[in-house]
Design a protein around this motif. Structure first.
Motif, PDB file in Angstrom:
ATOM      1  N   ALA A 203       1.025  -1.333  -0.192  1.00 50.25           N
ATOM      2  CA  ALA A 203      -0.702   0.232   0.026  1.00 50.25           C
ATOM      3  C   ALA A 203       0.517   1.427  -0.074  1.00 50.25           C
ATOM      4  N   TYR A 204       2.609   0.560   0.159  1.00 51.23           N
ATOM      5  CA  TYR A 204       2.684   2.890   0.199  1.00 51.23           C
ATOM      6  C   TYR A 204       3.878   2.485  -1.268  1.00 51.23           C
ATOM      7  N   PRO A 205       3.835   2.735  -1.976  1.00 49.86           N
ATOM      8  CA  PRO A 205       4.655   2.498  -3.427  1.00 49.86           C
ATOM      9  C   PRO A 205       5.940   3.515  -2.941  1.00 49.86           C
ATOM     10  N   ALA A 206       5.717   4.628  -2.358  1.00 48.07           N
ATOM     11  CA  ALA A 206       7.189   5.472  -1.835  1.00 48.07           C
ATOM     12  C   ALA A 206       8.185   4.476  -1.290  1.00 48.07           C
ATOM     13  N   ALA A 207       7.563   3.309  -0.158  1.00 46.78           N
ATOM     14  CA  ALA A 207       8.373   2.746   0.277  1.00 46.78           C
ATOM     15  C   ALA A 207       8.815   1.624  -0.252  1.00 46.78           C
ATOM     16  N   GLN A 208       8.186   1.541  -1.310  1.00 46.89           N
ATOM     17  CA  GLN A 208       8.702  -0.006  -2.643  1.00 46.89           C
ATOM     18  C   GLN A 208       9.868  -0.143  -2.567  1.00 46.89           C
ATOM     19  N   MET A 209      10.524   1.742  -3.085  1.00 43.57           N
ATOM     20  CA  MET A 209      11.982   2.135  -3.960  1.00 43.57           C
ATOM     21  C   MET A 209      12.903   1.439  -3.444  1.00 43.57           C
ATOM     22  N   PRO A 210      13.368   1.563  -2.883  1.00 44.42           N
ATOM     23  CA  PRO A 210      14.747   1.212  -1.643  1.00 44.42           C
ATOM     24  C   PRO A 210      14.695  -0.418  -2.387  1.00 44.42           C
ATOM     25  N   LEU A 211      13.148  -1.417  -1.904  1.00 45.87           N
ATOM     26  CA  LEU A 211      13.412  -2.606  -1.999  1.00 45.87           C
ATOM     27  C   LEU A 211      13.840  -2.402  -3.239  1.00 45.87           C
ATOM     28  N   PHE A 212      12.967  -2.027  -4.355  1.00 49.28           N
ATOM     29  CA  PHE A 212      13.200  -2.207  -5.825  1.00 49.28           C
ATOM     30  C   PHE A 212      14.543  -2.022  -6.143  1.00 49.28           C
ATOM     31  N   ALA A 213      15.111  -1.070  -5.423  1.00 43.96           N
ATOM     32  CA  ALA A 213      17.028  -0.541  -6.011  1.00 43.96           C
ATOM     33  C   ALA A 213      18.195  -1.379  -5.524  1.00 43.96           C
TER      34      ALA A 213
END
Length: 591
Positions: A203-213
């Motif tokens: 539910a938190y796309p901004a928090a997903q970005m470090p994961l994708f990185a």
């Protein structure tokens, strides 16, 4: 050397004073594989190693070591440098240590290096130990295993990928400071519980970005992308460190008790050594408020995409390599430490609160992610690498990977020049998100296109360093009105040069649309350069941006065309003449 069943070997070495009790056969496959030979004149047992020496017309056995001591393996790193694994027993317990070959060849240094580890050699016998190792290895060089030694985590020259110690290669770092971070790279908990914790990020796309990185880091070398930085900045207590830690949990222990996360309280050389640990894994630099030297941050932002450190002499580490995605967290944006526009193209900025602003609900999600990933980590990365290598082994697999990245780059180019420059970086994150979900590692799909655009497609003020520099110039002219020369005031005898001299003049220039003359400002090059330099800008680095935006008036008869000759106080001088719209002067301005 005859090798028998290791289980029959005694667990405690007999207390003997000479080699007379040494049996003809000796075995311990923990130390040596079958088939290794004993150099002539040497004897070995659980009591130690001896060599025959002629002493006063007699041949006697002289002790070399106080326990069985052998070369177990030879490790060769990607640069061809060698290290040697020594093995001995201590009260029946196997002890092994890896040291550079240069240490093994210098007995006293070897004793000093491994004395605390229990090396069964005293300094008086150091020379004998040197010769024992040389003779043992020379006779058994075709039998002693020669093993690849990794110096970094990540991609190796043989195409393998090291995710942790002995997974699949032994890692011997070149810098002692790297050992705590290396130790943090291991698995704990279960993959299922890690997925359950990560599921809360859906539910938190901004928090997903470090994961994708963190999943994208191994893709950089395959895609031909240089290292870059992701900046997660904004108000405190919004989950920035938690989001970065969730990403780091793909590979390592993200908790405070470990050294998987690095701190911005560092120096340039220490930061380079931390980056040097990895070749295809992420590095988290936590909390920008701990920065002690802003110039260091500025320099590091430019060094990261070069994939290597600074050149140094005097024996200092020079040009040490890496390949990584750096994730920076803190209330202060990493871009606030530099005024160069070029840095913006090397940084992906996430300014949204990673876990939103829903109060208790956001806090509960962040705590669940934090606690879940602190207990379960290091399991997702190896799975991702296994599937990635399978893809690369498939005919056409690499080509499909590159083609999909090209499609995503086009999709994420958006509207501005800066977003187009960042597009390959955003595409790497999007590709990693797609792959990790398709391979059943991330338990949710990649965000929708409009989410990616919202996070990375909107132009930011910091993207336009030229305009930021113009703000400095505007403030400078507004505060230094008495130091601006004007022909009208001069004609009335009112223009007296200030003690520090004129900084420029008011003048009339033709508008770009062909209209009548409009009021503007011309500034002397040196005074303009000094002012910008004090604010952290280099004049030469922003002139191209000013020219592109039409901020400077140009005349093709001059070289360069943006330094135009004008008279000031009766003397011709070259100056930067700004377009009237830059200052928007009214009719009351001095003329």
């Amino acid at each position: 050397m005859n090798v028998e069943d290791a289980q029959d070997a005694p667990q405690d070495a007999p207390d003997v004073a000479s080699a007379s009790a040494v049996p003809e056969s000796w075995s311990d496959e923990r130390l040596v594989p079958a088939g290794l030979k004993l150099p002539q004149g040497y004897k070995i047992s659980y009591a130690g190693v001896w060599v025959e020496k002629a002493i006063k017309d007699d041949v006697m056995d002289v002790r070399v070591a106080w326990a069985p001591l052998v070369i177990r393996s030879v490790y060769i790193d990607p640069e061809g440098d060698q290290a040697v694994e020594l093995a001995w027993t201590d009260r029946g317990r196997l002890v092994t240590r890896i040291v550079p070959r240069s240490v093994v060849r210098r007995g006293r240094i070897l004793v000093a290096t491994l004395g605390d580890a229990g090396l069964p050699v005293i300094e008086a016998d150091a020379k004998l130990a040197e010769r024992w190792f040389a003779a043992f290895e020379s006779l058994n060089q075709n039998k002693i295993p020669r093993v690849h030694l990794a110096r970094q985590l990540g991609w190796q020259e043989d195409g393998s990928f090291v995710t942790a110690q002995d997974a699949p290669h032994r890692v011997e770092v070149k810098h002692e400071e790297q050992r705590p971070a290396l130790a943090a790279h291991h698995a704990a908990g279960t993959f299922a519980r890690w997925q359950a914790a990560i599921k809360r990020l859906e539910a938190y796309p901004a928090a997903q970005m470090p994961l994708f990185a963190c999943f994208a880091a191994p893709l950089l070398e395959l895609l031909g992308i240089n290292s870059f930085t992701m900046d997660v900045s904004g108000r405190s207590t919004r989950g920035k460190t938690t989001a970065a830690g969730a990403g780091m949990s793909v590979w390592a222990d993200p908790s405070e008790k470990a050294d998987g996360m690095y701190s911005w309280r560092t120096t340039m050389l220490a930061a380079e050594k931390r980056l040097n640990l990895v070749n295809g894994l992420p590095v988290v630099f936590d909390e920008t408020k701990l920065v002690r030297d802003p110039e260091m941050v500025h320099a590091l932002l430019y060094s990261i995409p070069k994939n290597h450190g600074q050149a140094r002499g005097g024996g200092w580490p020079s040009g040490i390599p890496w390949r990584t995605i750096v994730i920076s967290t803190g209330e202060q944006s990493i871009l606030s430490f530099t005024t160069d526009q070029g840095a913006g193209a090397r940084v992906l900025t996430v300014k949204e609160a990673p876990f939103g602003t829903a109060g208790a609900e956001s806090a509960a999600a962040a705590i669940e992610v934090r606690d879940g990933t602190a207990a379960n980590y290091g399991t997702a990365g190896p799975r991702f690498i296994e599937r990635l290598r399978q893809l690369l082994d498939d005919p056409g697999g690499r080509a499909r990977l590159l083609a999909r990245h090209a499609e995503l780059t086009e999709h994420h180019s958006y509207d501005s020049d800066m977003s187009a420059r960042r597009a390959p970086l955003v595409a790497a994150l999007a590709l990693a998100a797609e792959l990790a979900h398709a391979w059943a590692i991330i338990p949710f799909e990649s965000p929708a296109s409009d989410v990616w655009r919202r996070l990375f497609g909107v132009s930011d003020q910091t993207d336009n360093r030229g305009e930021m520099a113009l703000d400095v110039v505007r403030e400078y002219v507004a505060s230094q009105g008495a130091a601006m020369w004007s022909p009208a005031s001069s004609a009335m005898g009112e223009n007296r040069p200030p003690l520090s001299g004129w900084i420029g003049r008011y003048l009339e220039v033709g508008s770009l649309d062909g209209g009548g003359p409009r009021k503007s400002v011309g500034l002397l090059p040196q005074r303009l350069s000094d002012t910008l330099s004090k604010a952290g800008y280099e004049l030469d680095s922003v002139v191209s941006s000013w020219r592109e935006s039409g901020a400077l008036t140009e005349n093709i008869s001059y070289r360069p065309p943006y330094l135009i000759k004008k008279k000031m106080d009766g003397k011709p001088v070259r100056m930067y003449v700004f377009h009237p719209d830059v200052f928007a002067l009214d009719d009351t301005s001095a003329e």
